[in-house]
Design a protein around this motif. Structure first.
Motif, PDB file in Angstrom:
ATOM      1  N   ARG A 124       0.856  -1.178   0.000  1.00 45.65           N
ATOM      2  CA  ARG A 124       0.000   0.000   0.000  1.00 45.65           C
ATOM      3  C   ARG A 124       0.893   1.230   0.000  1.00 45.65           C
ATOM      4  NH1 ARG A 124       1.429  -1.707   4.623  1.00 45.65           N
ATOM      5  NH2 ARG A 124       1.174  -0.563   6.582  1.00 45.65           N
ATOM      6  N   VAL A 125       0.341   2.348  -0.423  1.00 47.81           N
ATOM      7  CA  VAL A 125       1.080   3.616  -0.498  1.00 47.81           C
ATOM      8  C   VAL A 125       0.165   4.723   0.007  1.00 47.81           C
ATOM      9  CG1 VAL A 125       2.209   5.281  -2.014  1.00 47.81           C
ATOM     10  CG2 VAL A 125       2.447   2.840  -2.470  1.00 47.81           C
ATOM     11  N   TRP A 126       0.703   5.649   0.778  1.00 44.87           N
ATOM     12  CA  TRP A 126      -0.082   6.780   1.269  1.00 44.87           C
ATOM     13  C   TRP A 126       0.841   7.971   1.550  1.00 44.87           C
ATOM     14  CZ3 TRP A 126       1.515   2.764   4.229  1.00 44.87           C
ATOM     15  CH2 TRP A 126       2.170   3.064   5.437  1.00 44.87           C
ATOM     16  N   GLY A 127       0.241   9.100   1.778  1.00 41.93           N
ATOM     17  CA  GLY A 127       1.009  10.299   2.111  1.00 41.93           C
ATOM     18  C   GLY A 127       1.136  11.263   0.957  1.00 41.93           C
ATOM     19  N   ASP A 128       1.727  12.399   1.262  1.00 44.51           N
ATOM     20  CA  ASP A 128       1.945  13.443   0.249  1.00 44.51           C
ATOM     21  C   ASP A 128       3.295  13.243  -0.429  1.00 44.51           C
ATOM     22  OD1 ASP A 128      -0.462  14.717   0.983  1.00 44.51           O
ATOM     23  OD2 ASP A 128       0.560  15.710   2.667  1.00 44.51           O
TER      24      ASP A 128
END
Length: 222
Positions: A124-128
């Protein structure tokens, strides 16, 4: 996995990751530590691939500390398989690419706090996104001269120093002979000549040192 109430209780033989210490991986709030060998193996592999230090902001978190810092209830930090790594000395894009090669599937980016979260949990990938940087970190360059003894500046300076000491020694010897050894006064003029020879060598050495420094400067090696 192995759990210890405090990282100081961890037997030395149980730790096999040379670029990290138990204190770096332990819970920041309680000192407790969970040894997730697979995750630590991947972290060590990533460190070798990067070839530079990794600043670990956070690794294992005890349930009470995870709650205190507002971590997710199912945070991978609770399993000892997540690491928050500072980007102070890394290019985020290059770091993330290497982390994926090392087997980290969870990637979280936090540009405001300047760190990247990596874990071995589900992909999974998240963030700015991190803002574009002017340039990536350049590799360290070795000095122009690995051995100081090869420097002409050093050689010239050394010759000047030795000759200067020699000239001073001759002057002292000359004074002592002149005052205490009247039987060998005829030798004093020769000592005077020797002193001037030393002075000439000293001046030559100084000239060589100055020339070498100017040459180094012109060549961009200093």
């Amino acid at each position: 996995m192995s759990f210890y109430q405090h990282w100081r209780n961890l037997p030395a033989k149980a730790w096999r990751w040379p670029n990290f210490s138990p204190a770096e991986i332990a819970c920041r709030g309680t000192g407790k530590i969970t040894i997730n060998e697979d995750a630590l193996d991947r972290l060590q592999e990533l460190r070798v691939m990067l070839g530079k230090p990794m600043i670990v902001n956070s690794a294992y978190r005890s349930p009470e500390h995870n709650k205190a810092v507002g971590g997710a209830k199912a945070s991978q930090h609770l399993n000892g398989c997540a690491f928050d790594i500072s980007m102070a000395n890394h290019d985020p894009a290059s770091f993330i690419a290497m982390a994926r090669k090392a087997g980290f599937k969870g990637i979280g980016t936090y540009p405001r706090s300047n760190f990247v979260h990596i874990d071995t949990g589900p992909a999974r990938v998240w963030g700015d996104p991190f803002p574009a940087r002017a340039s990536s970190f350049a590799p360290d360059q070795p000095p122009a001269r690995e051995h100081l003894a090869e420097s002409r500046s050093l050689k010239g300076g050394g010759a000047a120093g030795i000759a200067t000491v020699g000239a001073a020694g001759v002057e002292v010897a000359q004074n002592v002979l002149a005052e205490t050894q009247s039987a060998i006064l005829p030798l004093v003029p020769y000592l005077d000549t020797l002193r001037w020879v030393f002075i000439a060598v000293a001046l030559t050495g100084i000239a060589v040192a100055i020339h070498a420094r100017i040459d180094d400067w012109k060549s961009g090696q200093r």
